[in-house]
Design a protein around this motif. Structure first.
Motif, PDB file in Angstrom:
ATOM      1  N   THR A   1      31.060  40.013  48.770  1.00 34.04           N
ATOM      2  CA  THR A   1      31.599  39.087  49.751  1.00 34.04           C
ATOM      3  C   THR A   1      31.602  37.666  49.233  1.00 34.04           C
TER       4      THR A   1
ATOM      5  N   GLY B   1      36.022  37.197  45.774  1.00 40.78           N
ATOM      6  CA  GLY B   1      37.078  37.495  46.722  1.00 40.78           C
ATOM      7  C   GLY B   1      38.387  36.894  46.261  1.00 40.78           C
TER       8      GLY B   1
ATOM      9  N   LEU C   1      41.065  38.599  55.803  1.00 45.12           N
ATOM     10  CA  LEU C   1      39.897  37.804  55.453  1.00 45.12           C
ATOM     11  C   LEU C   1      39.747  36.617  56.395  1.00 45.12           C
TER      12      LEU C   1
END
Length: 245
Positions: free
Chosen positions: A164, A169, A188
């Protein structure tokens, strides 16, 4: 006239040839594929010939690190401690970018060789001659950690669970097709708006990653400069572990 044999024309095998051959081979095939037998084939000798110069693979790896350390620029002269440390660290980083296997081998060493100890000693010496107390230098070296060698160790550990981090990401989004990127960013943003906002501003330099992970040159230098600025503030205010500032 008889032609000289291959053995007669082959360069003499010595420790330097073994180590330089191992470094070149690891650069080409990776450290996992490197073996004494594979190196012997590369040097066109029988495996037992290697053992006259290195007792085992561990000694071979130690010697390979010696060569990498020798590639790091010597301490700069005529500059202050901050510039000297920065130049040295970035030189070490360039070496590991040339030899990506070096990071894992450095971390695998159970004992420090004279070459490694010499590098660490010279880094400490730069801080000490720059006006750092022995106690502050001790803490500074702990804070630097693997950055002294030009990489950020924590970014290369395998994640224990779902990934995460904003940086990783961003990397995942960048690697996807435009349609998938849009869907990923939308999902997201709905669930993790702060991560999404950070991902949208993240940029990465291609070709500057040491091994794996998000460790591009700009990010590495940003963090290094923050640390060096902090070290200077502590030095200039006479920090000590007992009295703080």
């Amino acid at each position: 006239m008889a032609r000289p044999s291959t053995a007669a024309t082959r360069p003499r095998l010595n420790r330097d040839r073994v180590l330089t051959g191992a470094v070149a081979l690891a650069d080409r095939i990776g450290i996992e594929a490197l073996s004494m037998r594979r190196l012997a084939q590369e040097l066109d000798v029988v495996p037992m010939a290697l053992y006259k110069h290195v007792a085992n693979k561990e000694q071979l790896l130690d010697g390979m690190i010696e060569l990498l350390v020798a590639e790091i620029d010597p301490p700069a002269t005529g500059v202050d401690w901050r510039a000297a440390i920065r130049l040295r660290v970035l030189s070490a980083r360039r070496v590991l970018l040339r030899h990506p296997w070096g990071r894992s081998v450095l971390e695998s060493r159970t004992s420090r060789t004279p070459a490694v100890l010499g590098y660490i000693d010279s880094v400490i010496g730069t801080f000490r001659t720059g006006g750092f107390s022995a106690e502050l230098t001790h803490h500074v070296m702990h804070a630097l950690g693997s950055r002294m060698w030009g990489f950020t160790q924590e970014l290369f550990d395998e994640p224990a669970g779902p990934d995460t981090s904003a940086a990783d990401g961003g990397r995942a989004v960048e690697d996807a097709s435009p349609e998938v990127q849009q869907a990923m960013l939308q999902a997201l943003a709905e669930h993790f708006p702060n991560i999404a906002a950070t991902v949208l501003t993240a940029t990465h330099d291609d070709g500057t990653v040491v091994a794996r992970g998000c460790d591009d040159q700009a990010e590495f230098e940003f963090a290094l400069d923050l640390m060096l600025d902090g070290f200077e503030r502590l030095r200039s205010t006479g920090w000590s572990p007992r009295g703080g500032h």
